[in-house]
Each structure stands twice: as C-alpha cells, then as structure tokens.
Design an enzyme around this catalytic site. Structure first.
Site, PDB file in Angstrom:
ATOM      1  N   HIS A  87      16.621 -12.288  50.906  1.00  0.00           N
ATOM      2  CA  HIS A  87      15.610 -11.251  51.147  1.00  0.00           C
ATOM      3  C   HIS A  87      14.248 -11.632  50.539  1.00  0.00           C
ATOM      4  O   HIS A  87      14.150 -12.565  49.733  1.00  0.00           O
ATOM      5  CB  HIS A  87      16.082  -9.927  50.531  1.00  0.00           C
ATOM      6  N   GLU A 120      24.672  -8.057  46.700  1.00  0.00           N
ATOM      7  CA  GLU A 120      24.562  -8.944  45.544  1.00  0.00           C
ATOM      8  C   GLU A 120      25.727  -8.705  44.588  1.00  0.00           C
ATOM      9  O   GLU A 120      26.389  -7.666  44.624  1.00  0.00           O
ATOM     10  CB  GLU A 120      23.214  -8.695  44.846  1.00  0.00           C
TER      11      GLU A 120
END
Length: 198
Positions: free
Chosen positions: A9, A83
């Site tokens: 990202h 994550e």
C-alpha cells in the site's frame, strides 16, 4: 495457473513516523494517495483481470486509487491479507523498539516463529496468506490478479518462497516500491519474479 502481482500500500503518517501499524486501521496520507495514483498510471498498460486487497483502509484505498487508472476492475477483499498482528508492540516506533532491543532480538532469531507479545507469529501470517492465495486461485484460474497488501505479508511470502529462514542476518529478498510476481499452479505457490519496477 493464476498469477498474482503483489505490491504494498501507499504511505501513511505511521509509515512516515516509522511506527508499527499491524492491524491498526490507518489511512493513507497525501503522499500515499499520490503514490497510489502514480502506480495506477504506471500499471495502466497491464492486462489485470481483477484486484485482491487487504480490507485495512491503507490497502483498500490504495486499491481504489490504482483502480481508477485501470478501468475499474472487479475488486475483491480478503481479511487474511491483513498485516501481521503486532500485539503489544503495535504503535511503537522503531526507536521505542530499540529500547527493548534484547526482547526484540530474542524474537527475531526465532525466524518464522517471531511473535510480538499477544500478537501472531510470522508463520501464522504465512499460513493464512497462502490459504487466501490458493483459495482465490481456485476460483480465478488463469487470471492475472493485482494484489494490494502489506510489507509483513510480502516479506513472509517472499522469504518462504525463496527458501530463507527469516533470520536477522538474511539479506531481505524484496525492495520497497516494487511489484512481485507469485504463481499458483496445482495448489502450490511459487516465486516468479521479485522487485519488478513499477
């Protein structure tokens, strides 16, 4: 065969502050938004069939902004691409981690069993991410999939598929800001090409 093109990202304020995000749902800052727009332009000539993203805002917003340049491809979300959960170390800066260096180092030498207190291990991340990829490949055979995820996810995948033990002395296989190709064939994942320029 299904081909996954994986990337991280865009930037958040926590990235800029070198602060561990884990499952904290931080948003892209303006630099991160511009990164995503530029990535979209750079990837516009690729013939992706769809996008697969982590549901965390920093990843899903990156996917949305990239997708604006790709012609609004079908977008899929899978929580298994989140994550690593950093537990009690979530929110700490790298400088604050350095203050508990002995504790961190003990975990680092466990390789894939590295686990922050009350968090998840790298091996647990690897297992859930591999399951997500293989399941998606079953449903999208022969497709080219752009994946927007997180640094920890990319690291566990590339270390494992490179045959590395994820030890502190290992040279990290991936570079920031690059695209990494992973192939799925007959219910197995294999590393194609890493550190492809965007």
């Amino acid at each position: 065969m299904t081909t996954f093109f994986c990337m991280r990202h865009g930037q958040t304020d926590w990235n800029q502050d070198k602060r561990i995000q884990g499952h904290t749902d931080t948003e892209l800052n303006e630099t991160g938004r511009e990164m995503a727009r530029q990535w979209g332009k750079a990837l516009a000539d690729n013939s992706f069939d769809c996008i697969l993203t982590s549901p965390l805002l920093r990843a899903s917003l990156t996917a949305d902004l990239v997708n604006e340049a790709l012609g609004t491809l079908p977008l899929h979300t899978d929580a298994r691409l989140m994550e690593q959960d950093w537990g009690q170390w979530t929110g700490l800066t790298k400088a604050e981690l350095a203050e508990i260096r002995k504790q961190v180092k003990t975990q680092e030498y466990k390789g894939f069993e590295f686990r922050p207190p009350a968090g998840e291990s790298r091996n647990e991340v690897l297992m859930r991410v591999c399951d997500a990829f293989l399941e998606f490949a079953d449903d999208h055979a022969g497709k080219k999939v752009l994946v927007i995820t997180h640094n920890g996810v990319l690291k566990v995948l590339t270390y494992a598929l490179s045959g590395l033990d994820f030890m502190p002395d290992d040279t990290p296989p991936i570079k920031p800001g690059c695209l990494h190709r992973i192939e799925s064939f007959e219910n197995e994942l294999a590393l194609g090409e890493i550190n492809m320029e965007l």
